[in-house]
Motif scaffolding. Structure first.
Motif, mmCIF file in Angstrom:
data_model
loop_
_atom_site.group_PDB
_atom_site.id
_atom_site.type_symbol
_atom_site.label_atom_id
_atom_site.label_comp_id
_atom_site.label_asym_id
_atom_site.label_seq_id
_atom_site.Cartn_x
_atom_site.Cartn_y
_atom_site.Cartn_z
ATOM 1 N N VAL A 1 84.415 72.229 34.420
ATOM 2 C CA VAL A 1 83.931 73.110 35.469
ATOM 3 C C VAL A 1 82.817 73.965 34.864
ATOM 4 C CG1 VAL A 1 85.702 74.832 34.935
ATOM 5 C CG2 VAL A 1 84.627 74.856 37.185
ATOM 6 N N THR A 2 81.847 74.345 35.651
ATOM 7 C CA THR A 2 80.800 75.205 35.073
ATOM 8 C C THR A 2 81.371 76.611 34.868
ATOM 9 O OG1 THR A 2 79.906 76.064 37.134
ATOM 10 C CG2 THR A 2 79.035 73.948 36.359
ATOM 11 N N SER A 3 80.828 77.292 33.884
ATOM 12 C CA SER A 3 81.380 78.638 33.661
ATOM 13 C C SER A 3 81.061 79.551 34.831
ATOM 14 C CB SER A 3 80.960 79.251 32.332
ATOM 15 O OG SER A 3 79.657 79.048 32.021
ATOM 16 N N PHE A 4 79.917 79.343 35.471
ATOM 17 C CA PHE A 4 79.624 80.210 36.609
ATOM 18 C C PHE A 4 80.639 80.027 37.732
ATOM 19 C CE2 PHE A 4 77.676 81.370 40.631
ATOM 20 C CZ PHE A 4 77.359 82.699 40.354
ATOM 21 N N GLN A 5 81.085 78.788 37.891
ATOM 22 C CA GLN A 5 82.088 78.547 38.925
ATOM 23 C C GLN A 5 83.326 79.414 38.690
ATOM 24 O OE1 GLN A 5 82.126 75.711 41.279
ATOM 25 N NE2 GLN A 5 84.231 75.946 41.996
ATOM 26 N N LEU A 6 83.737 79.504 37.436
ATOM 27 C CA LEU A 6 84.915 80.318 37.119
ATOM 28 C C LEU A 6 84.645 81.808 37.364
ATOM 29 C CD1 LEU A 6 86.160 78.603 33.834
ATOM 30 C CD2 LEU A 6 87.069 78.326 36.163
ATOM 31 N N ILE A 7 83.428 82.206 37.015
ATOM 32 C CA ILE A 7 83.058 83.608 37.220
ATOM 33 C C ILE A 7 83.068 83.927 38.717
ATOM 34 C CG2 ILE A 7 81.119 85.229 37.052
ATOM 35 C CD1 ILE A 7 80.426 83.675 34.375
ATOM 36 N N ALA A 8 82.461 83.032 39.493
ATOM 37 C CA ALA A 8 82.400 83.261 40.942
ATOM 38 C C ALA A 8 83.807 83.270 41.529
ATOM 39 C CB ALA A 8 81.554 82.179 41.602
ATOM 40 N N GLU A 9 84.625 82.349 41.054
ATOM 41 C CA GLU A 9 85.988 82.298 41.580
ATOM 42 C C GLU A 9 86.722 83.599 41.304
ATOM 43 O OE1 GLU A 9 87.665 78.758 39.868
ATOM 44 O OE2 GLU A 9 86.617 77.434 41.292
ATOM 45 N N ARG A 10 86.476 84.152 40.136
ATOM 46 C CA ARG A 10 87.153 85.419 39.835
ATOM 47 C C ARG A 10 86.617 86.549 40.720
ATOM 48 N NH1 ARG A 10 88.396 87.231 34.004
ATOM 49 N NH2 ARG A 10 90.034 85.759 34.523
ATOM 50 N N PHE A 11 85.314 86.716 40.711
ATOM 51 C CA PHE A 11 84.783 87.934 41.339
ATOM 52 C C PHE A 11 84.686 87.859 42.856
ATOM 53 C CE2 PHE A 11 83.754 88.730 36.942
ATOM 54 C CZ PHE A 11 84.087 90.075 36.829
ATOM 55 N N LEU A 12 84.864 86.670 43.403
ATOM 56 C CA LEU A 12 84.868 86.584 44.863
ATOM 57 C C LEU A 12 86.238 86.912 45.458
ATOM 58 C CD1 LEU A 12 82.552 83.556 45.685
ATOM 59 C CD2 LEU A 12 82.183 85.968 46.210
ATOM 60 N N THR A 13 87.236 87.001 44.623
ATOM 61 C CA THR A 13 88.563 87.289 45.184
ATOM 62 C C THR A 13 88.587 88.697 45.771
ATOM 63 O OG1 THR A 13 89.346 88.118 43.082
ATOM 64 C CG2 THR A 13 89.794 85.804 43.552
ATOM 65 N N PRO A 14 89.430 88.894 46.768
ATOM 66 C CA PRO A 14 89.465 90.202 47.443
ATOM 67 C C PRO A 14 89.843 91.339 46.507
ATOM 68 C CG PRO A 14 90.774 88.563 48.633
ATOM 69 C CD PRO A 14 90.356 87.922 47.369
ATOM 70 N N GLU A 15 90.488 91.044 45.398
ATOM 71 C CA GLU A 15 90.872 92.166 44.532
ATOM 72 C C GLU A 15 89.674 92.874 43.919
ATOM 73 O OE1 GLU A 15 92.486 91.077 40.444
ATOM 74 O OE2 GLU A 15 92.929 89.236 41.552
#
Lengths: 309, 265, 935
Positions: C316-330
Motif C-alpha cells: 500500500v502507498t504510505s500516503f494511503q495509510l496517512i489518508a486513512e488515518r487522518f480522514l477518520t472522524p476522530e
C-alpha cells in the motif's frame, strides 16, 4: 506623593515664620515701634529663625545643596526659583524692619513702610511656595485654586499664634491677637475643609486608557511592571495614603486647629496657654502638610496601575 | 534657559510601534549600558545584589492587558516609556536653576548634570515618569535621545542613532525628525495613526506611539471552512490522487544539459 | 543665558573588538567597547549574519554578567560535607592532578564509570569528541531535557529541524504559525523577522497556552491546552486532506508518500518498505502498472492505492495509510475541539486560510533549478505558509509525534524549503536521519580505549541500540535503550537519579560543565539534592567524585568535590561550529568565533583549554602526540584551527587552506583566527540563488554540500512522512528480529512507535487523577533571562527579580483566588507556595510562571534574603523525574518514550489559596553558605 520630612518641615516652619513676619510688619504699621527692645528682638528672631530653619531644611532634600544659589536664576519661569528669590529678598526688608521696629536703630518713620514691605514680601514668598504646588498640572490635588489660599491662611494662622505666644511670654498678650488668631483659624478651617471637599469631588478625569492611549482599543489594566522592585517614580510619586487613614488624619488636623482656637480663647484667662495654642497649630500644620503630599496623586501613577488620576 | 526656546524646526524624537513590541527589554538594557558610561554617567543601582534592587533607568517597558469591547479575552500590549521630548515641557520651565533645558536646535530635552541641584521638581512636573533621580550623583537623569550618539563622529554612521533604536530587535522603535513632515517617522505616524500620550495635559509630546493593529482572529474574520460535499472524502481524495502526475512541470531532463556551470560552490 | 555646551562626540572607549555573545543560545555578533581594558559598552555587530546589528535585553546587559560577583576565582577542592560550602582554594596544578588521578583510574578500569555531561555548552563538537576519546558512552549535553523532540522529529522526517536548524522564509512567507515558542533559540532572528512580517502584513498565528511575548503581537492567538497541539494540527490535516488541499506533486516527487509499504500483519516485514534487490524502496508506476524503484526519473508513481507485487506481497502507498488515518472522524475538528480548547470554527477557518494562502497565493521565483532526478524547473514554486515550533511542543511525552504531525502538515502543504515556507539552514538538510550511530554497545567500551564512534547519533533499528543481550541499558542515562530508543541528545535529566540508584550501574566520577543540576535544571530538586549527598554504609558518597566546571557560583557548585573555574564569555576563544549547532542563515552556511576581548583578572582557565590539557594528561590519543606531548599546546585556539574531523574539515569552515582562500574544505590555516577577527569574528557564505531552495532535492546544492562535507553523498533527502525506523522498533516489540525488547517494555514500544504521526495524552495527565490535579502548569523563558544566569546580573534582576504564578482571571474567580494572594501549587510529587497574579491571556486550565527565577538563598553572588530566594520559586520541585509506578513496579523516566525528552510541561497540579499568607515562597531551602575559601 511621597511626604518628604524636609519639605514638610520647610513649608510649615517657614510658613509660620513668614506669617509671623507679616503680622509683625502689620503690628509695626499699626503700633509703631515695638513696646520693648527684647520683645521686638525676640519676635524678629523667632520669625527669621523659623524662616531660616525652614529654608535650610529645604536644602536637605537637594542632591547638591552647595549649588542651591543657582536656584535664584530662573525666576522668569520657575515658581521654585521665584520662591528662592523672594525668600532671600524678604530678608532685606525684614532685617531692616526688625532693626527699626525693635528700636535697635532709631527711625520710627521707617517702621510703617518697612512693615508693609516686609509683610508683602513674606506673603509673596508663601504664595510662591504654594504656587510651586498649585501650578503642577500633573497633580490634581495641588492644581487647585484653594492651594494658595490654604498656604497663606496656614502661614498667617500659625504666625498669629506664634505672635500670641511670644506676646504672652512678654506679658503683652492682647485681645486683638485672640480675635485675629481665632478669625484666621476659622478661615483656615473653612478653606481646608473646602479644599478637601474640592479634591474629593473633583473628578479624577485622567485614566489609564488616556495615559497609554490604549483606550482606543479597550479597557486597560496593568499586567507586568517594568521592574519587580519599586523604582524612584513609584517611591516618589506612587505614595498613596489609605483613604481611611487619611480621613482620620484630616479629623485630627481639624481637631488640633479647633483645640488651638480654644486654647487661644483660654489664653484670655491665662495668657501662657497661647504657647499651647501655637504648639497645637504647629502640630496641625505638620499633619496637614503630610496629608497634602500623601493625598496627592500624581498622574504618572496611571502608568503603574492606577485606574484614574 | 528654563524658559523655552522658540520652537525648533527640527523635532527629534522616537516613534514607538506598540504593534510590534514584544517586551524583550533590549531597549531598556541598551539604554542603561550606553548611558551609564555616556552623558548620564552613572546610572546608579542601589543594593544591586540584595533585596529590592533598584536603580536609575531612562527607559522602562510596561506590560498592559487591554480588554477590547465585547471580547472575553484581553490582548497584552508591551509599552516602552521614556522621555517624550515635549514641545512645551513643564519639567523645563519649573527648573529653578536652568539645568533642565530644551535644546533650541533639535528640541532634545536635557538636564545639565553640572548645574542640577537635585530638587526633583522637574520629575514632579512630568506626567510621563520620564525623569529619575540618581541618589549617588545627586542629580536628575533622563533620556537624552542619546545626544552623545546621534551626532557622535567617533561612531560609525549606522550607529548614530539612540542606543534603544539601534538595539530594538523587532524594529519597533524609530528615530527621526518629527518636525519634518516628509521624514520616515512623520510618514509612519501619518500612516499608522500615531498618537500623543495624555495630549490634554498640553505638553505636546514629540514622541509618538503607533497603536496596535486590529487583530485578525475569530473576533473579526469571517467564518469559513473548506468545502465538505456529501459522500466519501476518501473516494474524492482517491480520484484526485489518481489524476496527479509527478513529472509534468519538468520540461527538460537536466542530464541532457550542462549544469556544471551552476556549481559555484 | 545660552545652552550649556554638550560634547556630542565623546569617545568613551579606546578600542572596539568584535566577538560572539553568550548571553543565550542565539549567538549574535557583538561589538565590545573597551576603555583601559574595561568593558564599557556592548552592542550588536551590524555585519553579523545572525543579528545584523540588533541586540537583545540580555546581550546588552553582558557587562554585568562579565563583572558578576558570582564569578569563581580559583580552583576549589571540597573540604567539608557536600553542600556545606567548605572548600579549599588550590592551585591549578593540584586541581588538574587531582582530576587526572580520578579520571585515569576510571579510564584504566571501566571508562563508562565516568559520566561527562555538559549544560549550555556551545562546544559540543569538542566535548563529545573528548568523551569518545576517553572511551565513555556516558556523554551528552542538555538537549535531552531541552528540545531533542524537535531535533529528532525533524531529522527523522525531513533531515532538518525547527530549533535553529532552519527558519521560515521570512522574506516571502505570508502565513506564519508559531507553536509553543518563548524567546529562546534564534531569539533575535525571530524577533527581527516578526517585525518584518508585521510591517508587510503577513498573518502571524501563535498557538500557545500563554499570550505573552511573541504571542502578544500575533494577529491570532490560539490559547491551546498544553500537550494537545498534535490534535489541533491533526484536525487541520483532516480538513486539508478531506478537501484535497494538499500539494500532490510535492508529495509525489519529494516525499515517501508514494513508497510502497508491505501489508503483512504479523509478519516480520509488515509495515516496512517494499524494496528491490538493491535495497531501493519501490513505488507503483501508474504508466506501466508495475513497481519501480522510488527514485526512477521516468516513473509515474501512484500516490494512493493497494497493489500486489510480482512476488505476491501486498503493498500500500504510505500516503494511503496517512489518508486513512487522518480522514477518520476522530481527527475531525468536532472531535478534538473540546480537548484542545480550540473552537471548531477556528480550526476550520485556519485550515481554510492555510489552503488559500498555500494554493491561491503561490509564489514563483524566476530561478531555474534542477532536481535530484535531473528534471529541470524553470521556476521555483513556493507556498507561503511557514511554521516554527519549540519547547511548547517538545517538552511533552507526546512531543516527538506531535512535532512529526506539524512537519507532516508542512509537507502536505508542500512548504519545506520552498519560497515562503520553512527553510533549511546549512549544513542541513542531512539524510533523514543522519547516518551517525551512537557508540557504546557492549564490547565497545574498553579500558584505555577510545569509543569506535561518537557517543551520540541516530539509531534506525533495534540493532543500533546500546543495550546488552538482556536489554539492559548501557548508558547511565538509559539513552538508546528500550526506555528511550531514539534519545539522540542523551538524557541528562536522569543521570543523577540513575547514578544514585545504581540503575543500571554505579558510576565513579560525575564530570559536569555549566549545568545547574542541583537546582533549576533538575526535575525534582529536593530528591536530586538528596542523591548528590547520598552515602553508602561505609560513609562514602554513592556518587563518589563530582567534578564541576562553571564560571559562576551556581547552586551546583556547592555539591561538587572539585571546582574548575571557567572564564566568562569575554575572556575566551570559542568556535560556533557547524560540527555543533550552527549559526547558519537559510541563504548559506555561517560560523563564528569568540576571541578574548579582556584578560581574566582571576585565576581561571577556559574550560575547553583545560579539557584539552586534561585530555593530554590522561593520554587521550586525539590530544596527545606519540611522545606524550600535547597535540594542541596552544589550547582551544590551537584546536579550533588545527583539529580535523575529516581531511580538510575542521571546527571552522571559513578561511581554510593556504592564505585562507578555501571555504568549507581545506587544509588548516594558521592564520584562520586572524582572518575571522578581521572579518568581525564570523564567516558567512551566501549560496547562489539556484541553491537557496528545494535543497533536499536540488542537484546543484547536493553536489556543493557534499563538497563542503555537509553530506557524505549527493543524495536527495526524501521526506519521510512514513518513518520506517519506528516501524522496525514496533516489529521488535512484536517479537520480530534478533534484538527484541524485554516483555515489560513491549507494549510501550508497540503503542508509541507508530510510523505515522498520531496523538496520545501526555503520561502524567493519564496517570494521576484529573479531579485531584485538574490544571496544567508550565514555565516560560523570560525574554531578558537565560536559564539561571540572569539573576546574578544586577540589571536583569531588577527587571525580573522574582516570579509570580500567573493564572486566568476566570479560573481564579472559581478558585476564590484574588490577585496577589499566595497560593499553594500541588502535584502528585510535591507542593510549592508562590504568589498569584491574574491575567486574561492564558488558557484557563493552565497556570504558568517564569522559568529559573527562583534561586536558592546564598547562591549566585546574591545576598541572603534576595527576592529571588524569598519570593521566587521553581516549578521543578513539583516535577518528578520518574513517572508513577507502572507495569510491575518499574518507573520510567518522565520523558517522551521515543526520544527520552524530559516532559517538563506534562505537569498536572491543583492550585489553592494558601492558609499561610506570609509573603515567602515555599519550599525554602537552607541558605547555602558563601563558599568558604580556606587557603
Amino acid at each position: 506623593m511621597h511626604p518628604a520630612y524636609s519639605v514638610i518641615l520647610f513649608t510649615t516652619s517657614s510658613g509660620a515664620g513668614y506669617g509671623l513676619l507679616a503680622l509683625l510688619g502689620l503690628v509695626g504699621v499699626n503700633h509703631g515701634q515695638a513696646s520693648s527692645l527684647w520683645f521686638g528682638v525676640t519676635a524678629m528672631l523667632v520669625a527669621l529663625g523659623l524662616v531660616t530653619i525652614g529654608l535650610l531644611s529645604s536644602t536637605f532634600h537637594l542632591g547638591h545643596p552647595e549649588r542651591a544659589w543657582r536656584a535664584f536664576s530662573q525666576w522668569r519661569s520657575s515658581w521654585l526659583s521665584r520662591e528662592g528669590v523672594a525668600a532671600v529678598a524678604t530678608y532685606v526688608p525684614a532685617l531692616l524692619f526688625g532693626l527699626v521696629w525693635s528700636g535697635l536703630i532709631e527711625a520710627p518713620s521707617w517702621v510703617a513702610p518697612l512693615g508693609i514691605f516686609t509683610a508683602v514680601m513674606a506673603m509673596v514668598t508663601v504664595c510662591c511656595t504654594a504656587k510651586i504646588y498649585s501650578t503642577l498640572t500633573t497633580i490634581r490635588a495641588w492644581n487647585n485654586r484653594l492651594t494658595v489660599p490654604v498656604y497663606a491662611a496656614f502661614s498667617l494662622a500659625t504666625g498669629a499664634l506664634m505672635l500670641a505666644a511670644i506676646s504672652s511670654l512678654f506679658g503683652r498678650f492682647q485681645l486683638f491677637q485672640v480675635i485675629i488668631g481665632v478669625m484666621l483659624l476659622v478661615i483656615l478651617i473653612a478653606l481646608k475643609l473646602a479644599y478637601w471637599r474640592a479634591i474629593d469631588t473633583n473628578p479624577r478625569n485622567h485614566t489609564m486608557e488616556d495615559a497609554t492611549g490604549l483606550g482606543r482599543i479597550g479597557r486597560v489594566s496593568q499586567w507586568e511592571v517594568p521592574h519587580t522592585s519599586e523604582n524612584y517614580i513609584q517611591k516618589e510619586m506612587g505614595y498613596v495614603v489609605a483613604r481611611r487613614h487619611a480621613a482620620k488624619l484630616r479629623r485630627l488636623v481639624i481637631l488640633l486647629l479647633l483645640l488651638a482656637a480654644l486654647a487661644l480663647l483660654a489664653a484670655i484667662l491665662a495668657p501662657a496657654i497661647a504657647i499651647l495654642a501655637a504648639l497645637l497649630a504647629a502640630a496641625a500644620g505638620v499633619f496637614e502638610r503630610w496629608l497634602f503630599f500623601a493625598e496627592a496623586q500624581h498622574v504618572v501613577t496611571l502608568f503603574y496601575g492606577a485606574k484614574a488620576a | 534657559m528654563t524658559s523655552l526656546p522658540p520652537p525648533s524646526a527640527k523635532k527629534l524624537g522616537l516613534v514607538i510601534d506598540l504593534d510590534t513590541c514584544v517586551g524583550c527589554q533590549a531597549c531598556v538594557t541598551s539604554c542603561k549600558e550606553w548611558n551609564t558610561q555616556g552623558y548620564s554617567e552613572p546610572l546608579t543601582d542601589t543594593t544591586p545584589y540584595g533585596a529590592d534592587a533598584s536603580g536609575v533607568w531612562l527607559n522602562r517597558v510596561h506590560g498592559y492587558e487591554v480588554k477590547e469591547q465585547g471580547q472575553d479575552q484581553s490582548r497584552i500590549v508591551h509599552f516602552p516609556r521614556s522621555c517624550l521630548h515635549c514641545e512645551t515641557p513643564a519639567c523645563v520651565t519649573v527648573c529653578p536653576t536652568g539645568a533642565s533645558y530644551k535644546r533650541a536646535e533639535d528640541g532634545i530635552v536635557l538636564v545639565n548634570p553640572e548645574t542640577c541641584i537635585g530638587c526633583k521638581l522637574c520629575s514632579w512636573a512630568c506626567p510621563y515618569g520620564a525623569r529619575e533621580y540618581d541618589v549617588s550623583h545627586g542629580v536628575m537623569k533622563k533620556c537624552t535621545l542619546c545626544v552623545d550618539r546621534i551626532y557622535n563622529e567617533n561612531l560609525e554612521v549606522e550607529d548614530r542613532q539612540p542606543a534603544c533604536v539601534k538595539a530594538c530587535p523587532t524594529g519597533a522603535r524609530h528615530f527621526g525628525d518629527l518636525g519634518d513632515a516628509d521624514s520616515k517617522v512623520s510618514q509612519l505616524v501619518a500612516e499608522r495613526g500615531g498618537y500623543d500620550l495624555l495630549p490634554e495635559m498640553g505638553y505636546k509630546p514629540v514622541n509618538k506611539y503607533l497603536p496596535p493593529r486590529a487583530r485578525r482572529d475569530a473576533t473579526n474574520q469571517k467564518a469559513e471552512a473548506l468545502p465538505k460535499p456529501d459522500g466519501s472524502a476518501f473516494d474524492r481524495l482517491f480520484v484526485w490522487a489518481d489524476k496527479l502526475l509527478s513529472g509534468k512541470q519538468a520540461t527538460v531532463r537536466a542530464s541532457d544539459l550542462d549544469h556544471s556551470s551552476k556549481l559555484e560552490g | 543665558m545660552t545652552e550649556p555646551a554638550v560634547d556630542t562626540s565623546p569617545k568613551t572607549w579606546d578600542e572596539i573588538k568584535t566577538t560572539t555573545c553568550y548571553m543565550c543560545a542565539c549567538r549574535c555578533g557583538i561589538k565590545v567597547y573597551l576603555k583601559n581594558g574595561t568593558v564599557k559598552y556592548i552592542d550588536g555587530n551590524p555585519n553579523h549574519p545572525v543579528n545584523k546589528g540588533i541586540i537583545c535585553g540580555k546581550g546588552a546587559a553582558g557587562i554585568k554578567q562579565h563583572y558578576s560577583p558570582a564569578r569563581l576565582s580559583k580552583p576549589l577542592v571540597r573540604v567539608g560535607e557536600r553542600g556545606s560550602g567548605e572548600f579549599r582554594e588550590i592551585e591549578w596544578e593540584e586541581a588538574l592532578r587531582t582530576a587526572t588521578m580520578w579520571l585515569s583510574e576510571v579510564r584504566n578500569t571501566d571508562p563508562k564509570k565516568l559520566a561527562f555531561f555538559t549544560g549550555r555548552d556551545q562546544s559540543q563538537g569538542l566535548t563529545g569528541w573528548w568523551a569518545a576519546q576517553f572511551g565513555t558512552p556516558n556523554y551528552a549535553a542538555h538537549g535531552g531535557f531541552c528540545s531533542v523532540n524537535m531535533a529528532a522529529a525533524g531529522l527523522y522526517t525531513f533531515g532538518g529541524s525547527f530549533w535553529e536548524f532552519g527558519e521560515p522564509d521570512w522574506k516571502h512567507t505570508k502565513y506564519f504559525m508559531l507553536f509553543g515558542v518563548a524567546e529562546d533559540h534564534a531569539s533575535n532572528p525571530i524577533k527581527k523577522a516578526l517585525g518584518k512580517l508585521k510591517a508587510k502584513g503577513a498573518k502571524i498565528i501563535s498557538i500557545n497556552p500563554i499570550r505573552t511575548g511573541y504571542s502578544a503581537i500575533a494577529d491570532e492567538w490560539i490559547g491551546i491546552r498544553p500537550g494537545t497541539d498534535g490534535l489541533f494540527v491533526g484536525a487541520l490535516i483532516h480538513e486539508l486532506i478531506s478537501a484535497q488541499k494538499i500539494d500532490g506533486e510535492y508529495l509525489l516527487r519529494y516525499t515517501n508518500s508514494p513508497w510502497l509499504i508491505v501489508e503483512n500483519p504479523g509478519g516480520a516485514d509488515d509495515g516496512l518498505f517494499a524494496r528491490n534487490a538493491q535495497g531501493s524502496a519501490l513505488i507503483w508506476d501508474g504508466h506501466s502498472g508495475t513497481p519501480m524503484p522510488a527514485l526512477s526519473p521516468d516513473a509515474e508513481p501512484k500516490l494512493m492505492g493497494r497493489y500486489k507485487l510480482p512476488d505476491g506481497r501486498r503493498v500500500v502507498t504510505s500516503f494511503q495509510l496517512i489518508a486513512e488515518r487522518f480522514l477518520t472522524p476522530e481527527w475531525a475538528p468536532e472531535a478534538v475541539s473540546e480537548r484542545c480548547g480550540v473552537p471548531v470554527e477556528t480550526i476550520k477557518r485556519i485550515a481554510a486560510e492555510l489552503a488559500r494562502t498555500a494554493f491561491e497565493e503561490q509564489i514563483e521565483l524566476d530561478v531555474p533549478w534542477t532536481d535530484h532526478l535531473g528534471r529541470y524547473h524553470e521556476k521555483m514554486l513556493g507556498r507561503p505558509v511557514s511554521m516554527h515550533a519549540m519547547r511548547g511542543i517538545s517538552a511533552h511525552a507526546n512531543g516527538f509525534q506531535t512535532c512529526r504531525t506539524i512537519h507532516m502538515l508542512q509537507i502536505l502543504l508542500g512548504t519545506i524549503d520552498v519560497p515562503g515556507g520553512f527553510r533549511y539552514k546549512p549544513p542541513f538538510p542531512k539524510p533523514p536521519p543522519p547516518g551517525v550511530k551512537p557508540a557504546g554497545k557492549p564490547g565497545q567500551v574498553k579500558p584505555n580505549t577510545p569509543l569506535p564512534g561518537p557517543p551520540l547519533g541516530f539509531v534506525t533499528s533495534p540493532e543500533d541500540l546500546l543495550v546488552d543481550a538482556e536489554g539492559t541499558p548501557q548508558r547511565i542515562d538509559k539513552a538508546y535503550s528500550w526506555d528511550a530508543p531514539l534519545a539522540a541528545h542523551g538524557m541528562m535529566h536522569m543521570v543523577i537519579t540513575n547514578a544514585a540508584k545504581k540503575d543500571p550501574y554505579s558510576i565513579e566520577v560525575l564530570f559536569m560543565y555549566m549545568a545547574n543540576m542541583s537546582w533549576n535544571s533538575a526535575m525534582n530538586v529536593p530528591d536530586t539534592i538528596k542523591y548528590l549527598t547520598q552515602k553508602e554504609p561505609d560513609g562514602s558518597y554513592t556518587i563518589p567524585k563530582i567534578i564541576y566546571s562553571d564560571a559562576y557560583s551556581s547552586e551546583m557548585v556547592h555539591y561538587a568535590d572539585l571546582i574548575l573555574p571557567d572564564t566568562t564569555y569575554l575572556e575566551r576563544w570559542d568556535c560556533i561550529s557547524m560540527l555543533d549547532r550552527p549559526i547558519s542563515e537559510a541563504d548559506g552556511p555561517a560560523d563564528s568565533i569568540r576571541q578574548p576581548v579582556v584578560e581574566p583578572d582571576r585565576d581561571v582557565r577556559p574550560f575547553q583549554t583545560m579539557l584539552l590539557d586534561l585530555g593530554n594528561r590522561l593520554g587521550l590519543p586525539g590530544m596527545t602526540r606519540t611522545d606524550g606531548s600535547p597535540r594542541y599546546p596552544g589550547g582551544y585556539a590551537d584546536y579550533i584551527v588545527n583539529h580535523e574531523r575529516a581531511p580538510g574539515i575542521g571546527p571552522l569552515a571559513g578561511f581554510r587552506g593556504p592564505n585562507g582562500k578555501a571555504q568549507g574544505r581545506g587544509a588548516p590555516n594558521p592564520e584562520q583566527l586572524q582572518h575571522y577577527i578581521d572579518n568581525g569574528c564570523h564567516w558567512y557564505y551566501e549560496l547562489p540563488d539556484h541553491m537557496k531552495y528545494y535543497r533536499h532535492v536540488n542537484w546543484a546544492y547536493l553536489d556543493w554540500a557534499t563538497f563542503f562535507g555537509f553530506m557524505g553523498k549527493p543524495e536527495p533527502v526524501i521526506h519521510q512522512l512514513y518513518c520506517e525506523p519506528l516501524q522496525k522498533f514496533r516489529l521488535a516489540a512484536q517479537g520480530h528480529g534478533k534484538i527484541i525488547p524485554p516483555t515489560e517494555h513491549r507494549k510501550r514500544i508497540q503503542d508509541h512507535f507508530d510510523p505515522i504521526p498520531f496523538w496520545y495524552p501526555p503520561f502524567e495527565g493519564e496517570m494521576v487523577s484529573g479531579e485531584e490535579f485538574p490544571m496544567h502548569a508550565v514555565t516560560q523563558r523570560p525574554m531578558a533571562m537565560y536559564h539561571s544566569w540572569g539573576s546574578q546580573n544586577s540589571w536583569l534582576r531588577q527587571i525580573l527579580g522574582r516570579n509570580w504564578l500567573y493564572m486566568a482571571r476566570e479560573m481564579a474567580a472559581k478558585l476564590r483566588i484574588a490577585d496577589g494572594d499566595w497560593v499553594t501549587v500541588t502535584s502528585h510529587h510535591g507542593q510549592i507556595k508562590g504568589q498569584a497574579k491574574l491575567m486574561d491571556g492564558v488558557n484557563p486550565e493552565t497556570v504558568w510562571t517564569w522559568n529559573a527565577i527562583g534561586k536558592r538563598s546564598g547562591t549566585w553572588g546574591l545576598q541572603a534574603g534576595a527576592d529571588e530566594a524569598k519570593k521566587g520559586f521553581l516549578l521543578n520541585h513539583l516535577i518528578s523525574e520518574l513517572l508513577p509506578e507502572r507495569e510491575g513496579g518499574y518507573r520510567y523516566s518522565n520523558s517522551d518514550p521515543v526520544t527520552g525528552q524530559a516532559a517538563w510541561y506534562d505537569l498536572r497540579v491543583r492550585v489553592e489559596k494558601a492558609a499561610d499568607q506570609s509573603a515567602v515562597s515555599e519550599p525554602q531551602f537552607a541558605t547555602l553558605k558563601k563558599l568558604r575559601r580556606a587557603k
